[in-house]
Design a protein around this motif. Structure first.
Motif, mmCIF file in Angstrom:
data_model
loop_
_atom_site.group_PDB
_atom_site.id
_atom_site.type_symbol
_atom_site.label_atom_id
_atom_site.label_comp_id
_atom_site.label_asym_id
_atom_site.label_seq_id
_atom_site.Cartn_x
_atom_site.Cartn_y
_atom_site.Cartn_z
ATOM 1 N N ALA A 87 -34.607 -21.676 -16.553
ATOM 2 C CA ALA A 87 -33.592 -20.093 -15.570
ATOM 3 C C ALA A 87 -34.514 -18.726 -16.338
ATOM 4 O O ALA A 87 -35.449 -18.736 -17.259
ATOM 5 C CB ALA A 87 -32.898 -20.114 -16.415
ATOM 6 N N ARG A 88 -35.152 -17.455 -15.237
ATOM 7 C CA ARG A 88 -35.345 -16.157 -15.498
ATOM 8 C C ARG A 88 -33.940 -15.289 -15.465
ATOM 9 O O ARG A 88 -32.690 -15.992 -14.266
ATOM 10 C CB ARG A 88 -35.946 -15.713 -13.846
ATOM 11 C CG ARG A 88 -36.716 -14.568 -14.451
ATOM 12 C CD ARG A 88 -37.437 -14.159 -13.000
ATOM 13 N NE ARG A 88 -38.280 -13.742 -13.375
ATOM 14 C CZ ARG A 88 -37.433 -11.667 -12.991
ATOM 15 N NH1 ARG A 88 -36.575 -11.726 -12.107
ATOM 16 N NH2 ARG A 88 -38.761 -10.520 -13.547
ATOM 17 N N THR A 132 -31.702 -12.046 -14.982
ATOM 18 C CA THR A 132 -31.567 -10.893 -14.650
ATOM 19 C C THR A 132 -30.674 -10.463 -15.368
ATOM 20 O O THR A 132 -29.130 -10.395 -15.058
ATOM 21 C CB THR A 132 -31.468 -10.579 -13.387
ATOM 22 O OG1 THR A 132 -32.497 -11.157 -12.164
ATOM 23 C CG2 THR A 132 -31.130 -9.163 -12.753
ATOM 24 N N GLU A 178 -29.357 -18.747 -8.719
ATOM 25 C CA GLU A 178 -29.733 -19.027 -7.313
ATOM 26 C C GLU A 178 -30.753 -20.084 -7.734
ATOM 27 O O GLU A 178 -31.645 -19.856 -8.732
ATOM 28 C CB GLU A 178 -30.359 -17.811 -7.362
ATOM 29 C CG GLU A 178 -29.623 -17.184 -6.075
ATOM 30 C CD GLU A 178 -30.330 -15.804 -5.799
ATOM 31 O OE1 GLU A 178 -31.447 -15.400 -6.218
ATOM 32 O OE2 GLU A 178 -29.606 -15.186 -4.587
ATOM 33 N N LEU A 203 -33.988 -21.430 -6.944
ATOM 34 C CA LEU A 203 -35.169 -21.477 -7.012
ATOM 35 C C LEU A 203 -36.438 -22.618 -6.281
ATOM 36 O O LEU A 203 -36.123 -23.723 -6.092
ATOM 37 C CB LEU A 203 -36.470 -20.495 -7.322
ATOM 38 C CG LEU A 203 -35.607 -19.116 -8.163
ATOM 39 C CD1 LEU A 203 -36.402 -18.598 -9.841
ATOM 40 C CD2 LEU A 203 -35.054 -18.552 -7.206
ATOM 41 N N SER A 259 -36.547 -24.242 -11.054
ATOM 42 C CA SER A 259 -36.080 -23.628 -11.802
ATOM 43 C C SER A 259 -34.385 -22.462 -11.382
ATOM 44 O O SER A 259 -35.129 -22.629 -10.327
ATOM 45 C CB SER A 259 -36.903 -22.505 -12.339
ATOM 46 O OG SER A 259 -37.941 -21.207 -11.635
ATOM 47 N N GLN A 292 -32.217 -18.928 -11.161
ATOM 48 C CA GLN A 292 -32.349 -17.382 -11.606
ATOM 49 C C GLN A 292 -31.039 -17.141 -11.900
ATOM 50 O O GLN A 292 -29.909 -17.268 -10.725
ATOM 51 C CB GLN A 292 -33.124 -16.971 -10.237
ATOM 52 C CG GLN A 292 -32.856 -14.962 -9.657
ATOM 53 C CD GLN A 292 -33.404 -14.065 -10.771
ATOM 54 O OE1 GLN A 292 -35.235 -14.304 -10.813
ATOM 55 N NE2 GLN A 292 -33.734 -14.112 -11.996
ATOM 56 N N TYR A 328 -27.800 -14.517 -12.517
ATOM 57 C CA TYR A 328 -28.103 -13.156 -12.133
ATOM 58 C C TYR A 328 -26.719 -12.710 -13.396
ATOM 59 O O TYR A 328 -25.145 -13.331 -13.180
ATOM 60 C CB TYR A 328 -27.407 -12.138 -11.208
ATOM 61 C CG TYR A 328 -28.468 -12.763 -10.475
ATOM 62 C CD1 TYR A 328 -29.563 -11.270 -10.297
ATOM 63 C CD2 TYR A 328 -29.336 -13.643 -8.959
ATOM 64 C CE1 TYR A 328 -30.804 -11.586 -9.181
ATOM 65 C CE2 TYR A 328 -29.571 -13.127 -8.200
ATOM 66 C CZ TYR A 328 -31.006 -12.114 -8.207
ATOM 67 O OH TYR A 328 -31.809 -12.513 -7.581
ATOM 68 N N ARG A 346 -37.870 -13.181 -21.018
ATOM 69 C CA ARG A 346 -36.653 -13.645 -18.987
ATOM 70 C C ARG A 346 -36.744 -14.372 -18.968
ATOM 71 O O ARG A 346 -35.785 -14.644 -18.321
ATOM 72 C CB ARG A 346 -37.883 -12.206 -18.239
ATOM 73 C CG ARG A 346 -36.669 -11.173 -17.259
ATOM 74 C CD ARG A 346 -38.110 -10.505 -16.467
ATOM 75 N NE ARG A 346 -37.195 -8.779 -16.437
ATOM 76 C CZ ARG A 346 -36.075 -8.813 -16.159
ATOM 77 N NH1 ARG A 346 -35.092 -9.114 -15.756
ATOM 78 N NH2 ARG A 346 -36.232 -7.182 -16.822
#
Length: 76
Positions: free
Chosen positions: A7-8, A10, A20, A22, A26, A28, A30, A68
């Motif tokens: 995961a990334r 934010t 979300e 991707l 992976s 995303q 928030y 991140r």
């Protein structure tokens, strides 16, 4: 065997809390929490637990505590 999720994150996002998926598979994430004292990591754990409908104790951060880009393990 736990599921491994990349995961990334934010932090400080007005868009969140939101997950979300991707193109590479992976996630995303928030989150509204700031990236101080692990608050964003904790918010990401709670968000993943809700997303996968598992208890929060089933989600662990396995890599990337200060990055991140993180890797989580989720017990099914």
């Amino acid at each position: 065997m736990p599921r491994v999720v990349r995961a990334r994150i934010t932090p400080n996002s007005r868009k969140g809390p939101l997950v979300e998926i991707l193109d590479d598979g992976s996630l995303q994430l928030y989150v509204r929490a700031a990236a101080v004292e692990g608050k964003a990591n904790k918010a990401a754990l709670l968000l993943l637990a809700e997303h996968y409908a598992v208890p929060k104790s089933a989600v662990r951060l396995s890599a990337g505590a200060t990055s991140r880009f993180k890797r989580f393990e989720i017990d099914d």
